[in-house]
Write a protein that holds these residues in place. Structure first.
Motif, PDB file in Angstrom:
ATOM      1  N   VAL A 100       0.848  -1.203   0.000  1.00  0.00           N
ATOM      2  CA  VAL A 100       0.000   0.000   0.000  1.00  0.00           C
ATOM      3  C   VAL A 100       0.886   1.256   0.000  1.00  0.00           C
ATOM      4  O   VAL A 100       0.649   2.205  -0.752  1.00  0.00           O
ATOM      5  CB  VAL A 100      -0.955  -0.008   1.230  1.00  0.00           C
ATOM      6  CG1 VAL A 100      -1.650   1.340   1.398  1.00  0.00           C
ATOM      7  CG2 VAL A 100      -1.983  -1.126   1.077  1.00  0.00           C
ATOM      8  N   ALA A 101       1.934   1.227   0.828  1.00  0.00           N
ATOM      9  CA  ALA A 101       2.826   2.390   0.911  1.00  0.00           C
ATOM     10  C   ALA A 101       3.479   2.674  -0.446  1.00  0.00           C
ATOM     11  O   ALA A 101       3.608   3.836  -0.856  1.00  0.00           O
ATOM     12  CB  ALA A 101       3.880   2.164   1.986  1.00  0.00           C
ATOM     13  N   ASP A 102       3.860   1.612  -1.150  1.00  0.00           N
ATOM     14  CA  ASP A 102       4.498   1.794  -2.466  1.00  0.00           C
ATOM     15  C   ASP A 102       3.470   2.148  -3.540  1.00  0.00           C
ATOM     16  O   ASP A 102       3.656   3.068  -4.327  1.00  0.00           O
ATOM     17  CB  ASP A 102       5.232   0.515  -2.881  1.00  0.00           C
ATOM     18  CG  ASP A 102       6.414   0.226  -1.969  1.00  0.00           C
ATOM     19  OD1 ASP A 102       7.000   1.199  -1.446  1.00  0.00           O
ATOM     20  OD2 ASP A 102       6.727  -0.954  -1.750  1.00  0.00           O
ATOM     21  N   ARG A 103       2.387   1.408  -3.529  1.00  0.00           N
ATOM     22  CA  ARG A 103       1.358   1.525  -4.575  1.00  0.00           C
ATOM     23  C   ARG A 103       0.802   2.949  -4.661  1.00  0.00           C
ATOM     24  O   ARG A 103       0.484   3.448  -5.724  1.00  0.00           O
ATOM     25  CB  ARG A 103       0.244   0.520  -4.222  1.00  0.00           C
ATOM     26  CG  ARG A 103      -1.072   0.616  -4.932  1.00  0.00           C
ATOM     27  CD  ARG A 103      -0.995  -0.101  -6.260  1.00  0.00           C
ATOM     28  NE  ARG A 103      -2.264  -0.220  -6.940  1.00  0.00           N
ATOM     29  CZ  ARG A 103      -2.965   0.780  -7.448  1.00  0.00           C
ATOM     30  NH1 ARG A 103      -2.563   2.029  -7.310  1.00  0.00           N
ATOM     31  NH2 ARG A 103      -4.101   0.550  -8.093  1.00  0.00           N
ATOM     32  N   PHE A 104       0.698   3.611  -3.469  1.00  0.00           N
ATOM     33  CA  PHE A 104       0.136   4.967  -3.436  1.00  0.00           C
ATOM     34  C   PHE A 104       1.206   6.021  -3.162  1.00  0.00           C
ATOM     35  O   PHE A 104       0.900   7.146  -2.780  1.00  0.00           O
ATOM     36  CB  PHE A 104      -1.007   5.029  -2.402  1.00  0.00           C
ATOM     37  CG  PHE A 104      -2.144   4.108  -2.762  1.00  0.00           C
ATOM     38  CD1 PHE A 104      -3.071   4.466  -3.722  1.00  0.00           C
ATOM     39  CD2 PHE A 104      -2.236   2.848  -2.182  1.00  0.00           C
ATOM     40  CE1 PHE A 104      -4.097   3.596  -4.084  1.00  0.00           C
ATOM     41  CE2 PHE A 104      -3.256   1.968  -2.534  1.00  0.00           C
ATOM     42  CZ  PHE A 104      -4.192   2.343  -3.482  1.00  0.00           C
ATOM     43  N   ASP A 105       2.450   5.618  -3.372  1.00  0.00           N
ATOM     44  CA  ASP A 105       3.573   6.543  -3.265  1.00  0.00           C
ATOM     45  C   ASP A 105       3.546   7.307  -1.929  1.00  0.00           C
ATOM     46  O   ASP A 105       3.730   8.525  -1.889  1.00  0.00           O
ATOM     47  CB  ASP A 105       3.531   7.529  -4.451  1.00  0.00           C
ATOM     48  CG  ASP A 105       4.766   8.416  -4.491  1.00  0.00           C
ATOM     49  OD1 ASP A 105       5.801   7.998  -3.919  1.00  0.00           O
ATOM     50  OD2 ASP A 105       4.688   9.515  -5.063  1.00  0.00           O
ATOM     51  N   LEU A 106       3.316   6.568  -0.850  1.00  0.00           N
ATOM     52  CA  LEU A 106       3.163   7.223   0.449  1.00  0.00           C
ATOM     53  C   LEU A 106       4.495   7.516   1.136  1.00  0.00           C
ATOM     54  O   LEU A 106       4.602   8.414   1.952  1.00  0.00           O
ATOM     55  CB  LEU A 106       2.296   6.344   1.369  1.00  0.00           C
ATOM     56  CG  LEU A 106       0.887   6.026   0.858  1.00  0.00           C
ATOM     57  CD1 LEU A 106       0.132   5.162   1.864  1.00  0.00           C
ATOM     58  CD2 LEU A 106       0.106   7.316   0.599  1.00  0.00           C
ATOM     59  N   ARG A 107       5.543   6.755   0.774  1.00  0.00           N
ATOM     60  CA  ARG A 107       6.772   6.810   1.574  1.00  0.00           C
ATOM     61  C   ARG A 107       7.427   8.189   1.604  1.00  0.00           C
ATOM     62  O   ARG A 107       8.098   8.533   2.560  1.00  0.00           O
ATOM     63  CB  ARG A 107       7.785   5.768   1.074  1.00  0.00           C
ATOM     64  CG  ARG A 107       7.317   4.351   1.315  1.00  0.00           C
ATOM     65  CD  ARG A 107       8.405   3.340   1.052  1.00  0.00           C
ATOM     66  NE  ARG A 107       7.838   2.029   0.891  1.00  0.00           N
ATOM     67  CZ  ARG A 107       7.597   1.182   1.895  1.00  0.00           C
ATOM     68  NH1 ARG A 107       7.908   1.514   3.128  1.00  0.00           N
ATOM     69  NH2 ARG A 107       7.055   0.012   1.666  1.00  0.00           N
ATOM     70  N   ARG A 108       7.211   8.966   0.540  1.00  0.00           N
ATOM     71  CA  ARG A 108       7.896  10.264   0.503  1.00  0.00           C
ATOM     72  C   ARG A 108       7.416  11.218   1.611  1.00  0.00           C
ATOM     73  O   ARG A 108       8.083  12.199   1.914  1.00  0.00           O
ATOM     74  CB  ARG A 108       7.763  10.912  -0.886  1.00  0.00           C
ATOM     75  CG  ARG A 108       6.349  11.258  -1.281  1.00  0.00           C
ATOM     76  CD  ARG A 108       6.308  11.762  -2.724  1.00  0.00           C
ATOM     77  NE  ARG A 108       5.024  11.584  -3.348  1.00  0.00           N
ATOM     78  CZ  ARG A 108       4.046  12.480  -3.328  1.00  0.00           C
ATOM     79  NH1 ARG A 108       4.216  13.629  -2.707  1.00  0.00           N
ATOM     80  NH2 ARG A 108       2.906  12.233  -3.935  1.00  0.00           N
ATOM     81  N   ASP A 109       6.265  10.922   2.209  1.00  0.00           N
ATOM     82  CA  ASP A 109       5.783  11.771   3.303  1.00  0.00           C
ATOM     83  C   ASP A 109       5.839  11.075   4.659  1.00  0.00           C
ATOM     84  O   ASP A 109       5.173  11.495   5.608  1.00  0.00           O
ATOM     85  CB  ASP A 109       4.338  12.220   3.016  1.00  0.00           C
ATOM     86  CG  ASP A 109       4.282  13.211   1.862  1.00  0.00           C
ATOM     87  OD1 ASP A 109       5.218  14.015   1.725  1.00  0.00           O
ATOM     88  OD2 ASP A 109       3.313  13.162   1.072  1.00  0.00           O
ATOM     89  N   ILE A 110       6.601   9.989   4.715  1.00  0.00           N
ATOM     90  CA  ILE A 110       6.711   9.256   5.990  1.00  0.00           C
ATOM     91  C   ILE A 110       8.155   9.317   6.472  1.00  0.00           C
ATOM     92  O   ILE A 110       9.080   9.016   5.714  1.00  0.00           O
ATOM     93  CB  ILE A 110       6.310   7.766   5.819  1.00  0.00           C
ATOM     94  CG1 ILE A 110       4.883   7.644   5.284  1.00  0.00           C
ATOM     95  CG2 ILE A 110       6.460   7.004   7.139  1.00  0.00           C
ATOM     96  CD1 ILE A 110       4.449   6.230   4.934  1.00  0.00           C
ATOM     97  N   SER A 111       8.354   9.687   7.724  1.00  0.00           N
ATOM     98  CA  SER A 111       9.689   9.626   8.320  1.00  0.00           C
ATOM     99  C   SER A 111       9.701   8.443   9.277  1.00  0.00           C
ATOM    100  O   SER A 111       8.953   8.431  10.266  1.00  0.00           O
ATOM    101  CB  SER A 111       9.993  10.904   9.102  1.00  0.00           C
ATOM    102  OG  SER A 111       9.950  12.013   8.243  1.00  0.00           O
ATOM    103  N   LEU A 112      10.540   7.464   8.964  1.00  0.00           N
ATOM    104  CA  LEU A 112      10.637   6.269   9.807  1.00  0.00           C
ATOM    105  C   LEU A 112      11.692   6.480  10.887  1.00  0.00           C
ATOM    106  O   LEU A 112      12.565   7.347  10.761  1.00  0.00           O
ATOM    107  CB  LEU A 112      10.996   5.056   8.954  1.00  0.00           C
ATOM    108  CG  LEU A 112       9.979   4.671   7.879  1.00  0.00           C
ATOM    109  CD1 LEU A 112      10.539   3.572   6.978  1.00  0.00           C
ATOM    110  CD2 LEU A 112       8.656   4.230   8.495  1.00  0.00           C
TER     111      LEU A 112
END
Ligand code: N01
Length: 557
Positions: A100-112
């Motif tokens: 889901v994170a990849d499919r909707f390009d979410l990672r660019r707004d997530i700081s792990l």
């Protein structure tokens, strides 16, 4: 990092800060970004997934069926993802959330790898400053706490752990590369859902297993199976109708609840009903009759059915007796779902110790001291649960109006309006917070409802130029009273459960989730929204006009 250093750290600004990148945080990011807001998700883990990132113990899987425990916001996603089993394993859920994170390009707004330590309201311009342990500061009008209900693991207060020479683990912070118990003698402390799921698998691997049980639980078999092409196809085709049904159901589950009283049918009919529900496997058992959680006599019929099942599964009558739940109503502690739990006690290398007969006195360098007997073990697994529902929120120094902390505001127990907002904390929302159906429901159904409601509320507020709104004290008081009244009309309050905070010494005894049902709750939330967010008040936020004018066109993800 010290508090002073945190205050010096450079600040970055977004419209919304979301804390947590589990189901709730990922959905919030996708939904809000789609409405043109800038969002930053801060996540303590080094990957997305929340509960499914941390809980990697053997046998970890969800007790809601995979097709019902998935997002519904994208039909393409529903069509694309092929669930492999009726009940999804942790690995598969984590793969799904990564997808889901990849499919909707979410990672660019997530700081792990960012643990939020404080969130402070600046009252003058109604903004939150959120600081992480790693030294960042984010400013935002809106703060969404998607911190999960079962995300702060609890170790029991048993002395001696620091002296133990073997390895020890907590089910909720399991090593990412797994644990090999081959040839080891293992003790598992705790027989809630995590213990009941992990015990059969640990027993298969270990040279010997001691199960330390304080309270026996009710567990129903999962009857799990792989999903064949045909079954999966049918489930996918039925998905929309199933999800629609779950939204107005009591528990967010697809199996319809039976409206009859357990006491209004003959003994034979009752038995047939329990047997049918038992064979369905998993949580549909809870909906076998309408009055199981409100009428003690009705409840006892379910408890008796379970006792018979346990006796039939366990060869040694003495062990079977110890495994029978006692002293609290059936279902008042979370009903567990297992695969081969009771049968595990038929193994000659598995021993059940009832801590009510002899207490766990201490951990020794070589094992566990129970009563006067030291049992030597090589490893200890703590399946001892969580500081549930409020733990993750209380771990953060959240300060609202007049510098008042959430810890102060909730010192006598959590108080919210709809489980979504807290008076005195404008612009802050909790996802599946105390006072909402939350842990009494299919979490994904409840998370979707909350995230979408919050996103609508933020959009509504921005359109009116108010930017922020806040629950009123009166609305909050009335809601808390209603939540308590509903809880008091049930049997839930008769068990020392984590629902009541009873597993954490000193935690106020308050029944935290809303027991009125997912459907009724959704209707109430919808009515509140339709009435112009009744129970909330608009908080003028300086700079709102300017900020709106500055905003670029909505981004559609
Ligand atoms: O935790 P728990 P959990 N000495 O609190 C015992 C969800 N979940 O991690 O009952 C000895 O239920 C404690 O005993 P007692 C699900 O909602 C879902 O298992 O306090 N024992 C109890 O037996 C679930 O309900 C899934 O007397 C001690 C156990 O430890 C929730 O998470 C899977 C002790 C803790 O049980 C929590 O489940 C896993 C002590 N000092 C979890 N302290 C699925 O989806 C505590 N215990 C299937």
């Amino acid at each position: 990092m010290t508090q002073d250093a945190q205050q010096q750290a450079p600040q970055q600004e977004v419209d919304v800060v979301v804390v947590g990148a589990g189901f709730a945080g990922l959905h919030a990011l996708h939904e809000l970004r789609g409405r043109g807001l800038s969002v930053r998700v801060l996540e303590a883990g080094h990957g997305v997934g929340g509960t499914w990132y941390w809980n990697r113990y053997p046998g970890a899987r969800c007790d809601v069926e995979s097709t019902d425990y998935q997002f519904s916001f994208s039909e393409d996603l529903v069509r694309e993802w092929r669930w492999s089993e009726r009940y999804p394993r942790q690995e598969e859920l984590l793969r799904y959330l990564d997808h889901v994170a990849d499919r909707f390009d979410l990672r660019r707004d997530i700081s792990l790898g960012r643990r939020v330590v404080s969130a402070v309201l600046e009252e003058e311009d109604v903004t939150w400053t959120v600081a992480t342990e790693q030294g960042e500061r984010w400013r935002a009008r809106w703060l969404i706490m998607a911190t999960g209900c079962l995300s702060v693991p609890r170790l029991p207060m048993v002395p001696g752990l620091e002296d133990f020479r073997g390895d020890w683990y907590h089910t909720a912070s399991w090593p990412a590369d797994g644990v090999d118990f081959t040839g080891e003698r293992v003790a598992v402390v705790g027989t809630g859902s995590s213990g009941i799921q992990s015990i059969p698998l640990i027993a298969e691997q270990a040279a010997g297993l001691l199960v330390l049980q304080r309270t026996a639980n009710y567990s129903v078999p999962a009857f799990d199976h792989e999903l064949g092409e045909e079954e999966l196809e049918r489930l996918q085709q039925d998905f929309a109708a199933r999800r629609e049904f779950t939204r107005s159901s009591a528990l967010g589950l697809a199996a319809p609840a039976d409206p009859r009283s357990a006491l209004a049918v003959s003994e034979e009919e009752r038995r047939t009903q329990y047997e049918t529900r038992w064979r369905m496997g998993g949580l549909p058992m809870i909906g076998a009759f309408a009055d199981l959680m409100v009428d003690r006599a009705a409840n006892e019929t379910a408890a008796a059915f379970f006792r018979d099942k346990i006796r039939a599964k366990v060869d040694d009558p003495e062990t079977a007796e110890k495994l029978l739940p006692r002293g609290y109503p059936w279902g008042a502690k979370r009903v567990c779902v297992d695969s081969g739990y009771y049968e595990t006690f038929n193994r000659s290398d598995v021993t059940l110790i009832d801590l009510n007969e002899q207490p766990l006195r201490r951990i020794t360098p070589r094992g566990v001291l129970v009563g006067e007997t030291e049992h030597e073990v090589d490893a200890i697994v703590f399946a001892t649960g969580f500081d549930a529902m409020t733990g993750a929120l209380m771990a953060i120094d959240i300060r609202g109006r007049d510098g008042r902390s959430l810890r102060q505001a909730w010192s006598a127990g959590p108080k919210t309006y709809l489980g979504l907002a807290v008076a005195g904390f404008p612009g802050l929302f909790t996802v599946t917070g105390p006072g909402s159906p939350s842990v009494l429901s299919n979490m994904v159904v409840s998370i979707e409802q909350h995230v979408e409601w919050i996103a609508d509320a933020i959009s509504w507020s921005r359109e009116r130029g108010t930017e922020v709104f806040e629950a009123t004290q009166e609305a909050q008081e009335a809601w808390v009273e209603h939540v308590n009244a509903v809880a008091d009309s049930t049997l839930f309050t008769e068990a020392n459960s984590w629902y009541l905070g009873a597993n954490v010494p000193g935690k106020p005894r308050v029944f935290m989730p809303y027991a009125g049902g997912v459907g009724a709750y959704r209707q109430k939330c919808d009515e509140v929204a339709a009435a112009g967010y009744e129970g909330f008040r608009a908080v003028p936020a300086p700079g709102a006009e300017r900020r709106r004018a500055d905003r670029s066109a909505p981004v559609v993800a």
